[in-house]
Write an enzyme that holds these catalytic residues in place. Structure first.
Site, PDB file in Angstrom:
ATOM      1  N   ALA A 132      18.680  40.692  44.921  1.00 15.46           N
ATOM      2  CA  ALA A 132      19.549  39.949  43.999  1.00 15.46           C
ATOM      3  C   ALA A 132      19.999  38.644  44.642  1.00 15.46           C
ATOM      4  O   ALA A 132      19.983  37.585  43.998  1.00 15.46           O
ATOM      5  CB  ALA A 132      20.764  40.809  43.627  1.00 15.46           C
ATOM      6  N   LYS A 133      20.392  38.712  45.908  1.00 11.40           N
ATOM      7  CA  LYS A 133      20.935  37.517  46.565  1.00 11.40           C
ATOM      8  C   LYS A 133      19.837  36.471  46.812  1.00 11.40           C
ATOM      9  O   LYS A 133      20.091  35.262  46.730  1.00 11.40           O
ATOM     10  CB  LYS A 133      21.636  37.905  47.871  1.00 11.40           C
ATOM     11  CG  LYS A 133      22.897  38.763  47.659  1.00 11.40           C
ATOM     12  CD  LYS A 133      23.942  38.032  46.833  1.00 11.40           C
ATOM     13  CE  LYS A 133      25.262  38.769  46.703  1.00 11.40           C
ATOM     14  NZ  LYS A 133      26.224  38.077  45.850  1.00 11.40           N
ATOM     15  N   ASP A 183      32.788  42.286  31.830  1.00 10.94           N
ATOM     16  CA  ASP A 183      31.716  42.730  32.726  1.00 10.94           C
ATOM     17  C   ASP A 183      30.663  41.626  32.751  1.00 10.94           C
ATOM     18  O   ASP A 183      30.002  41.378  31.740  1.00 10.94           O
ATOM     19  CB  ASP A 183      31.127  44.039  32.181  1.00 10.94           C
ATOM     20  CG  ASP A 183      29.943  44.524  32.994  1.00 10.94           C
ATOM     21  OD1 ASP A 183      29.529  43.831  33.958  1.00 10.94           O
ATOM     22  OD2 ASP A 183      29.421  45.605  32.664  1.00 10.94           O
ATOM     23  N   VAL A 184      30.522  40.958  33.896  1.00  5.61           N
ATOM     24  CA  VAL A 184      29.611  39.803  33.949  1.00  5.61           C
ATOM     25  C   VAL A 184      28.138  40.190  33.788  1.00  5.61           C
ATOM     26  O   VAL A 184      27.292  39.327  33.562  1.00  5.61           O
ATOM     27  CB  VAL A 184      29.792  38.977  35.253  1.00  5.61           C
ATOM     28  CG1 VAL A 184      31.114  38.240  35.268  1.00  5.61           C
ATOM     29  CG2 VAL A 184      29.616  39.848  36.492  1.00  5.61           C
ATOM     30  N   TYR A 210      20.441  44.683  47.009  1.00  6.45           N
ATOM     31  CA  TYR A 210      21.395  43.579  47.223  1.00  6.45           C
ATOM     32  C   TYR A 210      20.669  42.321  47.717  1.00  6.45           C
ATOM     33  O   TYR A 210      20.905  41.210  47.225  1.00  6.45           O
ATOM     34  CB  TYR A 210      22.431  44.045  48.237  1.00  6.45           C
ATOM     35  CG  TYR A 210      23.576  43.098  48.513  1.00  6.45           C
ATOM     36  CD1 TYR A 210      24.659  43.007  47.639  1.00  6.45           C
ATOM     37  CD2 TYR A 210      23.593  42.318  49.669  1.00  6.45           C
ATOM     38  CE1 TYR A 210      25.720  42.162  47.917  1.00  6.45           C
ATOM     39  CE2 TYR A 210      24.650  41.469  49.956  1.00  6.45           C
ATOM     40  CZ  TYR A 210      25.719  41.389  49.070  1.00  6.45           C
ATOM     41  OH  TYR A 210      26.770  40.550  49.360  1.00  6.45           O
TER      42      TYR A 210
HETATM   43  P1  NAP Z   1      34.973  42.759  46.689  1.00  5.53           P
HETATM   44  O1  NAP Z   1      36.178  42.636  47.555  1.00  5.53           O
HETATM   45  O2  NAP Z   1      34.359  44.093  46.511  1.00  5.53           O
HETATM   46  O3  NAP Z   1      35.335  42.120  45.241  1.00  5.53           O
HETATM   47  C1  NAP Z   1      34.368  42.124  44.220  1.00  5.53           C
HETATM   48  C2  NAP Z   1      34.902  41.405  43.006  1.00  5.53           C
HETATM   49  O4  NAP Z   1      33.866  41.395  42.008  1.00  5.53           O
HETATM   50  C3  NAP Z   1      36.115  42.070  42.375  1.00  5.53           C
HETATM   51  O5  NAP Z   1      36.984  41.091  41.890  1.00  5.53           O
HETATM   52  C4  NAP Z   1      35.505  42.854  41.219  1.00  5.53           C
HETATM   53  O6  NAP Z   1      36.386  43.055  40.119  1.00  5.53           O
HETATM   54  C5  NAP Z   1      34.398  41.922  40.800  1.00  5.53           C
HETATM   55  N1  NAP Z   1      33.361  42.601  40.018  1.00  5.53           N
HETATM   56  C6  NAP Z   1      32.553  43.620  40.400  1.00  5.53           C
HETATM   57  N2  NAP Z   1      31.750  43.971  39.388  1.00  5.53           N
HETATM   58  C7  NAP Z   1      32.037  43.143  38.344  1.00  5.53           C
HETATM   59  C8  NAP Z   1      31.557  43.011  37.023  1.00  5.53           C
HETATM   60  N3  NAP Z   1      30.567  43.788  36.555  1.00  5.53           N
HETATM   61  N4  NAP Z   1      32.101  42.067  36.224  1.00  5.53           N
HETATM   62  C9  NAP Z   1      33.108  41.259  36.661  1.00  5.53           C
HETATM   63  N5  NAP Z   1      33.608  41.346  37.925  1.00  5.53           N
HETATM   64  C10 NAP Z   1      33.075  42.276  38.741  1.00  5.53           C
HETATM   65  O7  NAP Z   1      33.802  41.826  47.213  1.00  5.53           O
HETATM   66  P2  NAP Z   1      33.840  40.461  48.082  1.00  5.53           P
HETATM   67  O8  NAP Z   1      33.582  40.823  49.492  1.00  5.53           O
HETATM   68  O9  NAP Z   1      35.016  39.669  47.723  1.00  5.53           O
HETATM   69  O10 NAP Z   1      32.508  39.778  47.542  1.00  5.53           O
HETATM   70  C11 NAP Z   1      32.530  38.703  46.617  1.00  5.53           C
HETATM   71  C12 NAP Z   1      31.131  38.094  46.545  1.00  5.53           C
HETATM   72  O11 NAP Z   1      30.772  37.626  47.838  1.00  5.53           O
HETATM   73  C13 NAP Z   1      30.045  39.074  46.126  1.00  5.53           C
HETATM   74  O12 NAP Z   1      29.089  38.412  45.322  1.00  5.53           O
HETATM   75  C14 NAP Z   1      29.416  39.470  47.448  1.00  5.53           C
HETATM   76  O13 NAP Z   1      28.087  39.903  47.308  1.00  5.53           O
HETATM   77  C15 NAP Z   1      29.512  38.148  48.205  1.00  5.53           C
HETATM   78  N6  NAP Z   1      29.431  38.293  49.659  1.00  5.53           N
HETATM   79  C16 NAP Z   1      30.382  38.986  50.342  1.00  5.53           C
HETATM   80  C17 NAP Z   1      30.262  39.092  51.728  1.00  5.53           C
HETATM   81  C18 NAP Z   1      31.261  39.853  52.557  1.00  5.53           C
HETATM   82  O14 NAP Z   1      31.036  39.973  53.779  1.00  5.53           O
HETATM   83  N7  NAP Z   1      32.367  40.328  52.012  1.00  5.53           N
HETATM   84  C19 NAP Z   1      29.180  38.519  52.389  1.00  5.53           C
HETATM   85  C20 NAP Z   1      28.234  37.833  51.641  1.00  5.53           C
HETATM   86  C21 NAP Z   1      28.360  37.721  50.273  1.00  5.53           C
HETATM   87  P3  NAP Z   1      37.286  44.401  39.994  1.00  5.53           P
HETATM   88  O15 NAP Z   1      38.341  44.271  41.083  1.00  5.53           O
HETATM   89  O16 NAP Z   1      37.878  44.292  38.638  1.00  5.53           O
HETATM   90  O17 NAP Z   1      36.376  45.547  40.216  1.00  5.53           O
END
Ligand code: NAP
Length: 248
Positions: A158-159, A63-64, A155
């Protein structure tokens, strides 16, 4: 991009952007530690995909948001791979709701997982990177941290915090050959965005000059560039990968 001989740690690499980033780093030649929180099977599949590319990969559950778990994870990476050259702080969650309905737990969970995690992981890798006098750190923020978004005060805070952290630590570590940059994705197709209402998606799409949502691979391409030798004179920056959604 030639990353042969490099070791990368990607947080939240079991799915979405993190998975695409881990695979892209491996395709460029890096060995990869695949962090996850709950999705052990998915992380194992990502590690299997990386092994199929001829690179070493180890899934590591941690857990990060928890500093002790992060320290243990980094110790394991050093033990298994011998060093850490690249850290991609990607793990993140959302707990969207309007401020007046936002519970303290919603605030704390998002700040701890999305912002405190960046402190935890960066602090844990900084020492070995300082010793080797080289390193690449890439923090995944969001355009929401710059423009704000109703329903995402936790969110966005944090960002936005990640951007200030990136600039400060880039100043602290620059003299030792370590670069620290951020990537601000716009709307990227992943589990995080798939649950959004169709009208919300339509409204985002109407604001994107490139007229499509981004893919996790679009973000991975920018990460590859920032960790490559070609980006060795870039630090403290935030690169938008958003199809032109936010121009500033
Ligand atoms: P996602 O599909 O929901 O995947 C989230 C990932 O984070 C999963 O691998 C999850 O692991 C991991 N995670 C969550 N909580 C954690 C914890 N406490 N410790 C370790 N790992 C944890 O999200 P995503 O869309 O790929 O997003 C990835 C990043 O990009 C995030 O920081 C998000 O804010 C950013 N982002 C995304 C978007 C977008 O449009 N998708 C836009 C801007 C920024 P588990 O599978 O084990 O739960």
């Amino acid at each position: 991009m030639d990353l042969r001989g490099q070791v990368a740690l990607v947080t939240g690499a079991s799915r979405g952007l993190g998975r695409a980033i881990a695979l892209a780093l491996a395709r460029a030649g890096a060995d990869v530690a695949v962090n996850y929180a709950r999705s052990a099977t998915l992380a194992q599949e990502v590690a299997g995909g990386i092994a199929g590319l001829g690179r070493k990969a180890v899934p590591i559950g941690a857990d990060v948001a928890d500093f002790a778990q992060v320290e243990k994870m980094c110790d394991q990476v050093i033990k298994e791979f011998g060093k850490i050259d690249i850290l991609v702080n990607n793990a993140g969650i959302t707990r969207d709701t309007l401020l007046l309905r936002m519970k303290e737990e919603d605030w704390d969970a998002v700040i701890d997982t999305n912002l405190k995690s960046i402190y935890n992981c960066t602090k844990a890798v900084a020492r070995p990177m300082l010793k080797q006098r080289s390193g690449r750190i890439v923090n995944i923020t969001s355009v929401v941290g710059i423009m704000g978004n109703a329903g995402q005060a936790n969110y966005a805070a944090a960002k936005a915090g990640i951007i200030g952290f990136t600039r400060s630590v880039a100043r602290e570590l620059g003299s030792r050959g370590i670069t620290v940059n951020a990537i601000a994705p716009g709307f990227i197709t992943s589990e995080m965005t798939e649950g959004l209402a169709e009208e919300v998606k339509r409204s985002y799409l109407a604001q994107i000059p490139l007229e499509r949502f981004g893919s996790p691979e679009d973000v991975a391409g920018a990460v590859l560039f920032l960790v490559s030798p070609e980006a060795s004179y870039i630090t403290g920056q935030t690169i938008h990968v958003d199809g032109g959604l936010l121009m500033c």
